[in-house]
Scaffold this motif. Sequence first.
Motif, PDB file in Angstrom:
ATOM      1  N   VAL A 111      18.118  10.462   1.720  1.00 14.77           N
ATOM      2  CA  VAL A 111      17.207   9.586   0.980  1.00 14.77           C
ATOM      3  C   VAL A 111      15.776  10.033   1.275  1.00 14.77           C
ATOM      4  O   VAL A 111      15.444  10.309   2.428  1.00 14.77           O
ATOM      5  CB  VAL A 111      17.411   8.124   1.439  1.00 14.77           C
ATOM      6  N   PRO A 112      14.894  10.117   0.276  1.00 12.59           N
ATOM      7  CA  PRO A 112      13.496  10.491   0.554  1.00 12.59           C
ATOM      8  C   PRO A 112      12.834   9.523   1.542  1.00 12.59           C
ATOM      9  O   PRO A 112      13.196   8.351   1.611  1.00 12.59           O
ATOM     10  CB  PRO A 112      12.824  10.411  -0.815  1.00 12.59           C
ATOM     11  N   PHE A 113      11.881  10.038   2.310  1.00 13.82           N
ATOM     12  CA  PHE A 113      11.137   9.220   3.266  1.00 13.82           C
ATOM     13  C   PHE A 113      10.081   8.415   2.518  1.00 13.82           C
ATOM     14  O   PHE A 113       9.304   8.957   1.731  1.00 13.82           O
ATOM     15  CB  PHE A 113      10.465  10.110   4.313  1.00 13.82           C
ATOM     16  N   PHE A 114      10.045   7.098   2.757  1.00 12.28           N
ATOM     17  CA  PHE A 114       9.040   6.226   2.160  1.00 12.28           C
ATOM     18  C   PHE A 114       7.952   5.963   3.187  1.00 12.28           C
ATOM     19  O   PHE A 114       8.222   5.472   4.279  1.00 12.28           O
ATOM     20  CB  PHE A 114       9.666   4.905   1.709  1.00 12.28           C
ATOM     21  N   ALA A 115       6.697   6.277   2.839  1.00 12.67           N
ATOM     22  CA  ALA A 115       5.604   6.171   3.806  1.00 12.67           C
ATOM     23  C   ALA A 115       4.651   5.014   3.532  1.00 12.67           C
ATOM     24  O   ALA A 115       3.636   4.882   4.202  1.00 12.67           O
ATOM     25  CB  ALA A 115       4.815   7.478   3.834  1.00 12.67           C
ATOM     26  N   GLY A 116       4.942   4.167   2.560  1.00 12.93           N
ATOM     27  CA  GLY A 116       4.064   3.029   2.277  1.00 12.93           C
ATOM     28  C   GLY A 116       4.254   1.906   3.290  1.00 12.93           C
ATOM     29  O   GLY A 116       5.170   1.925   4.111  1.00 12.93           O
ATOM     30  N   VAL A 117       3.354   0.926   3.232  1.00 10.14           N
ATOM     31  CA  VAL A 117       3.412  -0.224   4.134  1.00 10.14           C
ATOM     32  C   VAL A 117       3.150  -1.509   3.355  1.00 10.14           C
ATOM     33  O   VAL A 117       2.661  -1.482   2.223  1.00 10.14           O
ATOM     34  CB  VAL A 117       2.379  -0.124   5.286  1.00 10.14           C
ATOM     35  N   THR A 118       3.443  -2.621   4.002  1.00 10.49           N
ATOM     36  CA  THR A 118       3.121  -3.946   3.478  1.00 10.49           C
ATOM     37  C   THR A 118       2.145  -4.602   4.436  1.00 10.49           C
ATOM     38  O   THR A 118       2.355  -4.581   5.651  1.00 10.49           O
ATOM     39  CB  THR A 118       4.387  -4.802   3.337  1.00 10.49           C
ATOM     40  N   ILE A 174       0.854  -1.184   0.000  1.00 10.17           N
ATOM     41  CA  ILE A 174       0.000   0.000   0.000  1.00 10.17           C
ATOM     42  C   ILE A 174       0.892   1.237   0.000  1.00 10.17           C
ATOM     43  O   ILE A 174       1.850   1.315   0.761  1.00 10.17           O
ATOM     44  CB  ILE A 174      -0.927   0.017   1.234  1.00 10.17           C
ATOM     45  N   GLY A 175       0.574   2.198  -0.842  1.00  4.19           N
ATOM     46  CA  GLY A 175       1.300   3.463  -0.869  1.00  4.19           C
ATOM     47  C   GLY A 175       2.698   3.344  -1.434  1.00  4.19           C
ATOM     48  O   GLY A 175       3.602   4.032  -0.980  1.00  4.19           O
ATOM     49  N   MET A 176       2.895   2.492  -2.428  1.00  9.70           N
ATOM     50  CA  MET A 176       4.237   2.287  -2.972  1.00  9.70           C
ATOM     51  C   MET A 176       4.781   3.536  -3.666  1.00  9.70           C
ATOM     52  O   MET A 176       5.975   3.663  -3.857  1.00  9.70           O
ATOM     53  CB  MET A 176       4.245   1.097  -3.933  1.00  9.70           C
ATOM     54  N   ASN A 177       3.921   4.463  -4.032  1.00 10.45           N
ATOM     55  CA  ASN A 177       4.359   5.718  -4.639  1.00 10.45           C
ATOM     56  C   ASN A 177       4.297   6.881  -3.656  1.00 10.45           C
ATOM     57  O   ASN A 177       4.273   8.033  -4.064  1.00 10.45           O
ATOM     58  CB  ASN A 177       3.512   6.035  -5.873  1.00 10.45           C
ATOM     59  N   CYS A 178       4.261   6.576  -2.364  1.00 11.86           N
ATOM     60  CA  CYS A 178       4.096   7.607  -1.351  1.00 11.86           C
ATOM     61  C   CYS A 178       5.454   7.947  -0.733  1.00 11.86           C
ATOM     62  O   CYS A 178       5.943   7.256   0.159  1.00 11.86           O
ATOM     63  CB  CYS A 178       3.116   7.116  -0.287  1.00 11.86           C
ATOM     64  N   TRP A 179       6.070   9.005  -1.224  1.00 12.73           N
ATOM     65  CA  TRP A 179       7.387   9.457  -0.784  1.00 12.73           C
ATOM     66  C   TRP A 179       7.283  10.914  -0.363  1.00 12.73           C
ATOM     67  O   TRP A 179       6.404  11.635  -0.829  1.00 12.73           O
ATOM     68  CB  TRP A 179       8.398   9.345  -1.922  1.00 12.73           C
ATOM     69  N   SER A 180       8.204  11.339   0.501  1.00 10.90           N
ATOM     70  CA  SER A 180       8.230  12.752   0.868  1.00 10.90           C
ATOM     71  C   SER A 180       9.654  13.150   1.225  1.00 10.90           C
ATOM     72  O   SER A 180      10.558  12.312   1.302  1.00 10.90           O
ATOM     73  CB  SER A 180       7.293  13.028   2.039  1.00 10.90           C
ATOM     74  N   LEU A 181       9.830  14.423   1.490  1.00  7.50           N
ATOM     75  CA  LEU A 181      11.120  14.965   1.855  1.00  7.50           C
ATOM     76  C   LEU A 181      11.558  14.414   3.206  1.00  7.50           C
ATOM     77  O   LEU A 181      10.776  14.350   4.152  1.00  7.50           O
ATOM     78  CB  LEU A 181      11.022  16.499   1.918  1.00  7.50           C
ATOM     79  N   ASN A 182      12.780  13.993   3.302  1.00  4.91           N
ATOM     80  CA  ASN A 182      13.383  13.519   4.537  1.00  4.91           C
ATOM     81  C   ASN A 182      13.640  14.743   5.433  1.00  4.91           C
ATOM     82  O   ASN A 182      14.045  15.786   4.933  1.00  4.91           O
ATOM     83  CB  ASN A 182      14.696  12.828   4.149  1.00  4.91           C
ATOM     84  N   PRO A 183      13.420  14.649   6.758  1.00  7.05           N
ATOM     85  CA  PRO A 183      13.653  15.818   7.617  1.00  7.05           C
ATOM     86  C   PRO A 183      15.124  16.219   7.718  1.00  7.05           C
ATOM     87  O   PRO A 183      15.436  17.275   8.257  1.00  7.05           O
ATOM     88  CB  PRO A 183      13.098  15.392   8.975  1.00  7.05           C
TER      89      PRO A 183
END
Length: 145
Positions: free
Chosen positions: A45-52, A31-40
């Motif tokens: 590396v960009p933050f990956f917010a998806g789950v399995t 779920i949310g395999m295309n869900c990335w955001s800016l790392n703090p």
Amino acid sequence: MATATVMLGASVLATIGVAGPAQAAPRTQNIGMNCWSLNPNIVDVPFFAGVTVRTDTGRPGDFSIWADSKSLFPYTTDTTVTVTELSTGRAQSHQRHWQHGLGDLPGYWIDGLHGSGPIRVTIRSVGHGLIPSLPAPVCSGTATV
């Protein structure tokens, strides 16, 4: 005598599991395999917010959720995962505080979940690094348990 030998052989094979039913393998859904955001930490590396979602097919209705996001520089994230059974509207929320890095840090795991049919998983995260609090986008998707 031949019949007794065949029956004995079948009994031995069934006892050791050769003739028995195959073990059910776990099923995973992303779920949310295309869900990335800016790392703090910004330059990272960009933050990956998806789950399995992992469903144990041998135990209908039991499932787990896990996620991981690597980073060159360590930081922490506070994540809220909400699981909603679409047929009943029943929702469960789980909160995790976890660390990122390049090593063997495991991300987070939510085990012992129960449901049936289609579920919606919604992930909300806030990372804490160079920028003190950086919210990630809200990610969601559906899976079937």
